[in-house]
Design an enzyme around this catalytic site. Structure first.
Site, PDB file in Angstrom:
ATOM      1  N   ASP A 171      -7.807  -5.498   0.218  1.00 17.65           N
ATOM      2  CA  ASP A 171      -8.360  -6.418  -0.860  1.00 17.65           C
ATOM      3  C   ASP A 171      -7.839  -7.710  -0.667  1.00 17.65           C
ATOM      4  O   ASP A 171      -8.293  -8.667  -1.225  1.00 17.65           O
ATOM      5  CB  ASP A 171      -7.809  -5.918  -2.267  1.00 17.65           C
ATOM      6  CG  ASP A 171      -8.254  -4.714  -2.922  1.00 17.65           C
ATOM      7  OD1 ASP A 171      -9.533  -4.506  -2.438  1.00 17.65           O
ATOM      8  OD2 ASP A 171      -7.696  -3.922  -3.458  1.00 17.65           O
ATOM      9  N   HIS A 230       0.847  -1.258  -0.072  1.00 14.76           N
ATOM     10  CA  HIS A 230       0.086   0.071  -0.008  1.00 14.76           C
ATOM     11  C   HIS A 230       0.830   1.292  -0.066  1.00 14.76           C
ATOM     12  O   HIS A 230       2.034   1.234   0.699  1.00 14.76           O
ATOM     13  CB  HIS A 230      -0.843  -0.068   1.179  1.00 14.76           C
ATOM     14  CG  HIS A 230      -2.167   0.865   1.195  1.00 14.76           C
ATOM     15  ND1 HIS A 230      -1.829   2.322   1.472  1.00 14.76           N
ATOM     16  CD2 HIS A 230      -3.350   0.586   0.896  1.00 14.76           C
ATOM     17  CE1 HIS A 230      -3.240   2.822   0.994  1.00 14.76           C
ATOM     18  NE2 HIS A 230      -3.857   2.101   0.676  1.00 14.76           N
TER      19      HIS A 230
HETATM   20  N1  ACO Z   1       4.110  -8.070  -4.057  1.00 15.56           N
HETATM   21  C1  ACO Z   1       5.363  -7.593  -4.236  1.00 15.56           C
HETATM   22  N2  ACO Z   1       6.162  -6.420  -3.926  1.00 15.56           N
HETATM   23  C2  ACO Z   1       5.521  -5.306  -3.856  1.00 15.56           C
HETATM   24  C3  ACO Z   1       4.153  -5.377  -3.594  1.00 15.56           C
HETATM   25  C4  ACO Z   1       3.435  -6.594  -3.842  1.00 15.56           C
HETATM   26  N3  ACO Z   1       2.220  -6.581  -3.760  1.00 15.56           N
HETATM   27  N4  ACO Z   1       3.818  -3.990  -3.502  1.00 15.56           N
HETATM   28  C5  ACO Z   1       4.948  -3.306  -3.620  1.00 15.56           C
HETATM   29  N5  ACO Z   1       5.887  -4.353  -3.851  1.00 15.56           N
HETATM   30  C6  ACO Z   1       7.293  -3.756  -3.611  1.00 15.56           C
HETATM   31  C7  ACO Z   1       7.686  -3.197  -5.216  1.00 15.56           C
HETATM   32  O1  ACO Z   1       8.113  -3.992  -6.148  1.00 15.56           O
HETATM   33  C8  ACO Z   1       8.638  -2.005  -4.791  1.00 15.56           C
HETATM   34  O2  ACO Z   1       9.748  -2.629  -4.863  1.00 15.56           O
HETATM   35  P1  ACO Z   1      11.368  -1.965  -5.003  1.00 15.56           P
HETATM   36  O3  ACO Z   1      11.224  -0.924  -4.098  1.00 15.56           O
HETATM   37  O4  ACO Z   1      12.303  -3.059  -4.882  1.00 15.56           O
HETATM   38  O5  ACO Z   1      11.135  -1.324  -6.339  1.00 15.56           O
HETATM   39  C9  ACO Z   1       8.247  -1.527  -3.566  1.00 15.56           C
HETATM   40  O6  ACO Z   1       7.632  -2.599  -2.965  1.00 15.56           O
HETATM   41  C10 ACO Z   1       7.297  -0.234  -3.678  1.00 15.56           C
HETATM   42  O7  ACO Z   1       6.331  -0.551  -4.564  1.00 15.56           O
HETATM   43  P2  ACO Z   1       5.519   0.433  -5.575  1.00 15.56           P
HETATM   44  O8  ACO Z   1       4.842  -0.332  -6.529  1.00 15.56           O
HETATM   45  O9  ACO Z   1       6.530   1.617  -5.811  1.00 15.56           O
HETATM   46  O10 ACO Z   1       4.785   0.996  -4.232  1.00 15.56           O
HETATM   47  P3  ACO Z   1       3.452   1.905  -4.513  1.00 15.56           P
HETATM   48  O11 ACO Z   1       3.324   2.551  -3.073  1.00 15.56           O
HETATM   49  O12 ACO Z   1       3.442   2.587  -5.521  1.00 15.56           O
HETATM   50  O13 ACO Z   1       2.246   0.686  -4.738  1.00 15.56           O
HETATM   51  C11 ACO Z   1       0.556  -0.630  -4.757  1.00 15.56           C
HETATM   52  C12 ACO Z   1       1.160   0.575  -3.915  1.00 15.56           C
HETATM   53  C13 ACO Z   1       0.025  -0.185  -6.239  1.00 15.56           C
HETATM   54  C14 ACO Z   1      -0.716  -0.948  -4.028  1.00 15.56           C
HETATM   55  C15 ACO Z   1       1.165  -1.985  -4.917  1.00 15.56           C
HETATM   56  O14 ACO Z   1       1.757  -2.576  -3.459  1.00 15.56           O
HETATM   57  C16 ACO Z   1       0.627  -2.935  -5.545  1.00 15.56           C
HETATM   58  O15 ACO Z   1       0.822  -3.221  -6.908  1.00 15.56           O
HETATM   59  N6  ACO Z   1       0.064  -3.871  -4.912  1.00 15.56           N
HETATM   60  C17 ACO Z   1      -0.671  -5.162  -5.398  1.00 15.56           C
HETATM   61  C18 ACO Z   1      -1.903  -4.649  -5.891  1.00 15.56           C
HETATM   62  C19 ACO Z   1      -3.074  -4.456  -4.789  1.00 15.56           C
HETATM   63  O16 ACO Z   1      -3.057  -5.225  -4.008  1.00 15.56           O
HETATM   64  N7  ACO Z   1      -3.523  -3.257  -5.291  1.00 15.56           N
HETATM   65  C20 ACO Z   1      -4.715  -2.912  -4.051  1.00 15.56           C
HETATM   66  C21 ACO Z   1      -4.271  -1.768  -3.403  1.00 15.56           C
HETATM   67  S1  ACO Z   1      -5.290  -1.184  -2.254  1.00 15.56           S
HETATM   68  C22 ACO Z   1      -6.532  -0.346  -3.197  1.00 15.56           C
HETATM   69  O17 ACO Z   1      -6.323   0.226  -4.320  1.00 15.56           O
HETATM   70  C23 ACO Z   1      -7.992  -0.443  -2.692  1.00 15.56           C
END
Ligand code: ACO
Length: 394
Positions: free
Chosen positions: A329, A274
Site C-alpha cells: 500500500d 506486514h
Molecule cells: N508503523 C509503526 N510500527 C509498526 C507498524 C507500522 N506501520 N506496523 C507494525 N509496527 C510495530 C508494532 O507496533 C509492533 O511493535 P511491538 O512489537 O513493539 O509491539 C510490531 O511492529 C508488530 O506489529 P503488529 O501490529 O503486531 O504486526 P502485525 O503483523 O500484526 O501487523 C499490520 C501487520 C497490521 C499490517 C501492521 O504492520 C500495520 O498496522 N501496518 C499499518 C497499516 C498498513 O499499512 N496496512 C496494510 C497492510 S498490507 C494489506 O493489508 C494489503
C-alpha cells in the site's frame, strides 16, 4: 463445569492458525543468490515478478481461479465472456443513483456487489455452471460498478463499457470517459495483477467464512469488500496518501515522524509493516515503486514521491531495526495518483483486483467445504439470577 469449559490455546486474531489448505498462492521470505533476504509471492507457484512482466490481469485471474495458465483458446473464451458481461442492469444503476455522493466508494461497492445477488438466482452450491457464471459476472461487473459510482457522484451518467478495450483499459475508460494512454493502461493492468491475491489475509478469510455457509458468491464478495475497507488492510493505501499530504514537504518528514512517536511510541505509519514480510520490503512494493518511476518519467514528476522516499529513509532509521518496511500500500497510491485516480478510489481499485483471489478461494472452499465454526473462551460468570427491572440499580 460444562463441556464448553475445555480451554484450547487462545490466539488473538487466529494469528498463525492455519484456516485452510490452499494451493492458490504462497508468501514467504527467501535468501537470494547475493545472500540477501527478500519477500516471495507466488500465484499457483509462479513468481509475481514473472506474472507482472509477462501476464495480464485476465490471464492471471484464470490462473488463480482455475489453477493453471490458460491456452490461447481458453483465454480467448474467458476474456470474451468477461468483456460481454461488463454491463450492469439499469436497476442496479438506479439503486446506485440513490447513494449519497458523499458516501465512500467502498461502501457503494459493497452495497452494489451484494445487490447483484438479487438478480442471479441462488442455485444449490456447488453447481459448476452456476460457479462459472458467477465468476464471469463478478470479474466483469465490479469494475463497471466502481466506475459508475465515480461518475454518478459527480452528477454524470455512467458510460457504457467498450468491447474493443481490454480489462484495465476499459476500466480506466469507464472511470475517466477517455481512452487511456496505452502506458497508463498497461501500468493499471500490472497493478491489478499485483493486488489479485495474497493468501489468508483478513478479507480472504472473510470470503472463505462466508463461502463456507454456502451463501451466494455475491454475498461472499460483498463481505470481503467490507473487510478490505479497513485502514489496517486495503484501506491503508488511501491512508498512506493522506499521510503524505499531511506531511506536505520533505523537510517536514523527520519532525512528523518524531512528533507521531512522541505522542504515541506505538504509532502505526500507514503503508509500513506486514504480518509475513518481516524485515524485508514487500515484493509488490518494489514493483510498484518501479511503475511509479516509469509514470513519472513519461508524465512528469510528483513531489509526493520525494516525501515518500524520505519517509522510507527516516522510518528505516526508526523502525527498520524492528523489521518494519513498506508494504504493497505504500507506493500504489502514488501510481494511482499519477493516473488521476481520486484518493478514495484507491481501495476500490484494490478490490477490483482482489475479486480474482476471493473467487479462487470461494471455489477452493467449495471443493472441500466445512462450515467455519471456531470456538471462544468464555470470560463471563454462570447461573446469575434474573433481576426484575424495578429492582435494578445504576
Ligand atoms: N508503523 C509503526 N510500527 C509498526 C507498524 C507500522 N506501520 N506496523 C507494525 N509496527 C510495530 C508494532 O507496533 C509492533 O511493535 P511491538 O512489537 O513493539 O509491539 C510490531 O511492529 C508488530 O506489529 P503488529 O501490529 O503486531 O504486526 P502485525 O503483523 O500484526 O501487523 C499490520 C501487520 C497490521 C499490517 C501492521 O504492520 C500495520 O498496522 N501496518 C499499518 C497499516 C498498513 O499499512 N496496512 C496494510 C497492510 S498490507 C494489506 O493489508 C494489503
Amino acid at each position: 463445569m460444562t463441556e464448553g469449559d475445555r480451554k484450547p490455546e487462545y490466539r488473538p486474531g487466529l494469528e498463525g492458525v492455519p484456516a485452510a489448505k490452499s494451493s492458490i498462492s504462497y508468501v514467504g521470505i527467501q535468501t537470494n543468490d547475493l545472500g540477501e533476504r527478500e519477500g516471495v509471492l507466488e500465484y499457483r507457484s509462479i513468481p509475481i515478478q514473472a506474472l507482472a512482466e509477462h501476464s495480464n490481469f485476465v490471464e492471471t485471474a484464470f490462473l488463480l481461479i482455475w489453477g493453471r495458465l490458460p491456452t490461447h483458446a481458453e483465454l480467448d473464451k474467458f476474456s470474451t465472456e468477461i468483456y460481454s458481461h461488463r454491463r450492469i442492469k439499469y436497476r442496479i444503476k438506479d439503486m446506485m443513483k440513490c447513494f449519497p455522493e458523499t458516501g465512500h466508494p467502498m461502501d457503494a461497492l459493497q452495497a452494489s456487489a451484494a445487490a447483484l445477488g438479487l438478480f442471479y438466482s441462488r442455485h444449490t452450491l456447488p453447481n459448476p455452471e452456476y460457479v462459472g457464471q458467477a465468476i464471469i459476472r463478478l470479474l466483469a461487473k465490479i469494475p463497471t460498478m466502481v466506475a459508475a459510482f465515480q461518475l454518478m457522484r459527480k452528477g454524470n451518467d455512467p458510460v457504457m463499457p467498450r468491447d474493443d478495450l481490454d480489462y484495465a483499459a476499459n476500466f480506466l475508460y469507464m472511470l475517466t470517459e477517455k481512452e487511456p494512454d496505452p502506458i497508463v493502461a498497461k501500468v493499471m493492468d500490472v497493478c491489478l495483477i499485483l493486488h489479485a491475491e495474497h493468501t489468508m489475509n483478513a478479507s480472504t478469510f472473510s470470503a472463505r467464512v462466508t463461502a463456507s455457509t454456502l451463501a451466494d458468491p455475491y454475498t461472499v464478495i460483498a463481505s470481503s469488500v467490507g473487510t478490505l475497507a479497513g485502514p489496517l488492510h486495503g484501506g491503508a493505501n488511501e491512508e498512506t496518501l493522506l499521510m503524505l499530504e499531511k506531511i506536505g514537504t520533505v523537510a517536514n518528514v523527520r519532525p512528523y515522524v518524531e512528533q507521531c512517536l512522541k505522542l504515541d511510541p506505538k504509532h502505526k505509519f500507514m503503508g509500513f509493516g506486514h504480518r509475513v514480510y518481516k524485515g524485508v520490503k514487500d515484493p509488490r512494493a518494489i514493483i510498484l515503486q518501479n511503475l511509479a518511476e516509469q509514470l513519472f518519467q513519461k508524465f512528469g514528476y510528483d513531489p509526493y514521491y520525494d516525501i515518500a522516499l524520505e519517509l522510507e529513509r527516516v522510518l528505516e532509521e526508526y523502525l527498520g531495526g524492528r523489521g518494519i518496511y513498506p508494504n504493497v500500500d505504500y507506493y500504489s497510491g502514488l501510481v494511482y495518483r499519477k493516473m488521476g485516480i481520486p484518493t478514495d478510489l484507491f481501495t476500490p481499485v484494490f478490490a477490483i483486483a482482489r475479486v480474482a483471489g476471493w473467487l479462487a478461494h470461494w471455489n477452493e472452499q467449495l471443493q472441500e467445504n466445512r462450515i467455519f465454526r471456531p470456538t471462544q473462551i468464555y470470560t463471563g460468570s454462570h447461573q446469575q439470577p434474573y433481576i426484575a427491572i424495578d429492582n435494578r440499580h445504576e
